[in-house]
Design a protein around this motif. Structure first.
Motif, PDB file in Angstrom:
ATOM      1  N   TRP A   5       0.821  -1.213   0.000  1.00  0.00           N
ATOM      2  CA  TRP A   5       0.000   0.000   0.000  1.00  0.00           C
ATOM      3  C   TRP A   5       0.850   1.255   0.000  1.00  0.00           C
ATOM      4  N   ARG A   6       1.948   1.212   0.736  1.00  0.00           N
ATOM      5  CA  ARG A   6       2.840   2.365   0.721  1.00  0.00           C
ATOM      6  C   ARG A   6       3.461   2.548  -0.659  1.00  0.00           C
ATOM      7  N   TYR A   7       3.811   1.427  -1.288  1.00  0.00           N
ATOM      8  CA  TYR A   7       4.389   1.491  -2.626  1.00  0.00           C
ATOM      9  C   TYR A   7       3.401   2.118  -3.613  1.00  0.00           C
ATOM     10  N   ARG A   8       2.128   1.744  -3.511  1.00  0.00           N
ATOM     11  CA  ARG A   8       1.119   2.302  -4.418  1.00  0.00           C
ATOM     12  C   ARG A   8       0.949   3.799  -4.189  1.00  0.00           C
ATOM     13  N   LEU A   9       0.972   4.205  -2.918  1.00  0.00           N
ATOM     14  CA  LEU A   9       0.851   5.626  -2.603  1.00  0.00           C
ATOM     15  C   LEU A   9       2.040   6.399  -3.149  1.00  0.00           C
ATOM     16  N   GLU A  10       3.239   5.883  -2.945  1.00  0.00           N
ATOM     17  CA  GLU A  10       4.447   6.541  -3.447  1.00  0.00           C
ATOM     18  C   GLU A  10       4.411   6.624  -4.972  1.00  0.00           C
ATOM     19  N   TYR A  11       3.946   5.551  -5.604  1.00  0.00           N
ATOM     20  CA  TYR A  11       3.841   5.557  -7.063  1.00  0.00           C
ATOM     21  C   TYR A  11       2.869   6.635  -7.532  1.00  0.00           C
ATOM     22  N   GLY A  12       1.733   6.738  -6.859  1.00  0.00           N
ATOM     23  CA  GLY A  12       0.747   7.745  -7.241  1.00  0.00           C
ATOM     24  C   GLY A  12       1.303   9.145  -7.137  1.00  0.00           C
ATOM     25  N   VAL A  13       2.037   9.413  -6.073  1.00  0.00           N
ATOM     26  CA  VAL A  13       2.639  10.741  -5.892  1.00  0.00           C
ATOM     27  C   VAL A  13       3.679  11.003  -6.980  1.00  0.00           C
ATOM     28  N   ALA A  14       4.558  10.017  -7.219  1.00  0.00           N
ATOM     29  CA  ALA A  14       5.615  10.192  -8.215  1.00  0.00           C
ATOM     30  C   ALA A  14       5.041  10.377  -9.617  1.00  0.00           C
ATOM     31  N   ALA A  15       4.055   9.548  -9.975  1.00  0.00           N
ATOM     32  CA  ALA A  15       3.454   9.645 -11.309  1.00  0.00           C
ATOM     33  C   ALA A  15       2.740  10.981 -11.492  1.00  0.00           C
ATOM     34  N   SER A  16       2.055  11.447 -10.448  1.00  0.00           N
ATOM     35  CA  SER A  16       1.343  12.726 -10.529  1.00  0.00           C
ATOM     36  C   SER A  16       2.324  13.883 -10.665  1.00  0.00           C
ATOM     37  N   LEU A  17       3.416  13.820  -9.892  1.00  0.00           N
ATOM     38  CA  LEU A  17       4.425  14.877  -9.964  1.00  0.00           C
ATOM     39  C   LEU A  17       5.046  14.951 -11.353  1.00  0.00           C
ATOM     40  N   LEU A  18       5.418  13.795 -11.901  1.00  0.00           N
ATOM     41  CA  LEU A  18       6.029  13.788 -13.229  1.00  0.00           C
ATOM     42  C   LEU A  18       5.043  14.234 -14.300  1.00  0.00           C
ATOM     43  N   ALA A  19       3.769  13.881 -14.142  1.00  0.00           N
ATOM     44  CA  ALA A  19       2.757  14.322 -15.102  1.00  0.00           C
ATOM     45  C   ALA A  19       2.591  15.836 -15.051  1.00  0.00           C
ATOM     46  N   LEU A  20       2.615  16.395 -13.828  1.00  0.00           N
ATOM     47  CA  LEU A  20       2.511  17.852 -13.684  1.00  0.00           C
ATOM     48  C   LEU A  20       3.707  18.538 -14.324  1.00  0.00           C
ATOM     49  N   LEU A  21       4.911  18.029 -14.069  1.00  0.00           N
ATOM     50  CA  LEU A  21       6.110  18.628 -14.643  1.00  0.00           C
ATOM     51  C   LEU A  21       6.113  18.509 -16.162  1.00  0.00           C
ATOM     52  N   ARG A  22       5.601  17.395 -16.671  1.00  0.00           N
ATOM     53  CA  ARG A  22       5.550  17.191 -18.120  1.00  0.00           C
ATOM     54  C   ARG A  22       4.546  18.139 -18.775  1.00  0.00           C
ATOM     55  N   ALA A  23       3.498  18.516 -18.025  1.00  0.00           N
ATOM     56  CA  ALA A  23       2.474  19.415 -18.569  1.00  0.00           C
ATOM     57  C   ALA A  23       2.985  20.851 -18.694  1.00  0.00           C
ATOM     58  N   LEU A  24       4.003  21.196 -17.898  1.00  0.00           N
ATOM     59  CA  LEU A  24       4.570  22.546 -17.956  1.00  0.00           C
ATOM     60  C   LEU A  24       5.639  22.618 -19.043  1.00  0.00           C
ATOM     61  N   PRO A  25       5.881  23.794 -19.607  1.00  0.00           N
ATOM     62  CA  PRO A  25       7.013  23.941 -20.525  1.00  0.00           C
ATOM     63  C   PRO A  25       8.320  23.593 -19.809  1.00  0.00           C
ATOM     64  N   LEU A  26       9.304  23.150 -20.568  1.00  0.00           N
ATOM     65  CA  LEU A  26      10.577  22.715 -19.996  1.00  0.00           C
ATOM     66  C   LEU A  26      11.176  23.761 -19.061  1.00  0.00           C
ATOM     67  N   THR A  27      11.292  24.992 -19.523  1.00  0.00           N
ATOM     68  CA  THR A  27      11.926  26.034 -18.717  1.00  0.00           C
ATOM     69  C   THR A  27      11.154  26.294 -17.433  1.00  0.00           C
ATOM     70  N   ALA A  28       9.838  26.345 -17.536  1.00  0.00           N
ATOM     71  CA  ALA A  28       9.014  26.597 -16.353  1.00  0.00           C
ATOM     72  C   ALA A  28       9.107  25.443 -15.361  1.00  0.00           C
ATOM     73  N   ALA A  29       9.056  24.209 -15.862  1.00  0.00           N
ATOM     74  CA  ALA A  29       9.129  23.039 -14.986  1.00  0.00           C
ATOM     75  C   ALA A  29      10.471  22.983 -14.263  1.00  0.00           C
ATOM     76  N   SER A  30      11.556  23.193 -15.005  1.00  0.00           N
ATOM     77  CA  SER A  30      12.881  23.148 -14.410  1.00  0.00           C
ATOM     78  C   SER A  30      13.068  24.257 -13.381  1.00  0.00           C
ATOM     79  N   GLY A  31      12.653  25.459 -13.732  1.00  0.00           N
ATOM     80  CA  GLY A  31      12.808  26.588 -12.819  1.00  0.00           C
ATOM     81  C   GLY A  31      11.989  26.419 -11.554  1.00  0.00           C
ATOM     82  N   LEU A  32      10.736  25.966 -11.699  1.00  0.00           N
ATOM     83  CA  LEU A  32       9.872  25.781 -10.539  1.00  0.00           C
ATOM     84  C   LEU A  32      10.409  24.697  -9.618  1.00  0.00           C
ATOM     85  N   ALA A  33      10.778  23.551 -10.191  1.00  0.00           N
ATOM     86  CA  ALA A  33      11.288  22.455  -9.376  1.00  0.00           C
ATOM     87  C   ALA A  33      12.594  22.840  -8.692  1.00  0.00           C
ATOM     88  N   GLY A  34      13.454  23.558  -9.402  1.00  0.00           N
ATOM     89  CA  GLY A  34      14.710  24.000  -8.806  1.00  0.00           C
ATOM     90  C   GLY A  34      14.495  24.960  -7.659  1.00  0.00           C
TER      91      GLY A  34
END
Length: 294
Positions: A5-34
């Motif tokens: 269950w913890r693995y599924r929760l961690e996967y959901g968070v990681a997949a959602s985060l990467l999907a959000l970053l992928r939805a942003l333009p490269l420069t915006a995603a990199s700058g925001l995450a940094g």
């Protein structure tokens, strides 16, 4: 699975985060995450370990200089995570002037292995945006398999491996089965790349920043056993989302019949090169690793 269950929760968070970053333009995603990791990272407990590593390795730094470097480390890590979600947008150029540019140096050292049938070993470190190194190699025409440490969470591991798929011919997980796979790949004429700057408890002690660090000897062992060239590869962040990937001439092969001494000599040279790169851009290396014995 130990913690499904913890693995599924961690996967959901990681997949959602990467999907959000992928939805942003490269420069915006990199700058925001940094920005986020620069603000949050220094407050985490693991930063104390990074600070100890940095002060022991480079005692000449002032407290302010060390704090700036640690902030840079966290920003680089955040940016790299965001850029991982945009791997398909990077391109090779002669000079990196725009976001997504990868400037390549020393491609002539890789060329013989692109045209020929003989495989090569490559080594790199957790410097800059290290996921761009296998991508650059593939874009230059050499499909090299990459050795990596499997994530503890199998769902997250599969997610990362899927996203990494476009950047390398394939991946090989560390471990006994991975070692057998590496040998099979090399015998089949395929090249292999490794990140070799992490501690290996059952490795060999090799000097690194003036102290012995337990270092994986497999790179030198494979090179000597199968008579393979070893090409150093370095990734540097030039600013924002602009990078330089450099390929260096193959390492000199030690001239001795003592295999143990030859392995130590090669790995000493490898660590010396890594130390030089890190000293030039200390904010781009992952000082968070438990690299030396406590």
């Amino acid at each position: 699975m130990k913690h499904p269950w913890r693995y599924r929760l961690e996967y959901g968070v990681a997949a959602s985060l990467l999907a959000l970053l992928r939805a942003l333009p490269l420069t915006a995603a990199s700058g925001l995450a940094g920005w986020l990791t620069r603000v949050i990272g220094p407050r985490l407990g693991v930063t104390r370990r990074a600070g100890r590593n940095l002060r022991r390795a480079m005692p000449e730094l002032t407290a302010h200089q060390a704090d700036v470097i640690l902030g840079d480390v966290w920003e680089n890590l955040g940016r790299m995570t965001a850029e991982f979600a945009h791997l398909s947008e990077f391109r090779l150029v002669e000079q990196a002037t725009a976001p997504g540019d990868i400037e390549v140096r020393g491609r002539e050292h890789l060329a013989p292995f692109i045209r020929g049938n003989k495989p090569t070993l490559m080594f790199a470190a957790h410097i800059g945006s290290w996921e761009l190194q296998p991508l650059t190699t593939k874009l230059l025409g050499l499909d090299a398999h990459v050795v990596y440490r499997r994530a503890n969470n199998p769902y997250v591991d599969r997610l990362i491996d899927d996203m990494r798929g476009g950047g390398a011919a394939g991946t090989v997980a560390k471990g006994r089965s991975g070692a057998r796979e590496i040998i099979a790949l090399l015998k089949a004429g395929r090249s292999v790349g490794m990140l070799i700057d992490q501690k290996l408890n059952d490795g060999i002690p090799v000097p690194f920043f003036g102290r012995d660090a337990m270092t994986a000897p497999a790179l030198a062992q494979l090179a000597l056993r199968y008579d393979l060239p070893v090409i150093p590869v370095r990734c540097e962040r030039l600013g924002g989302c602009r990078f330089r990937v450099s390929y260096y001439p193959p390492l000199a092969v030690p001239q001795t019949d003592d295999r143990k001494a030859a392995v130590l000599e090669m790995m000493t040279e490898v660590n010396r090169m890594l130390e030089t790169w890190i000293r030039e851009r200390p904010g781009q290396w992952l000082w968070l690793h438990r690299r030396w014995p406590d």
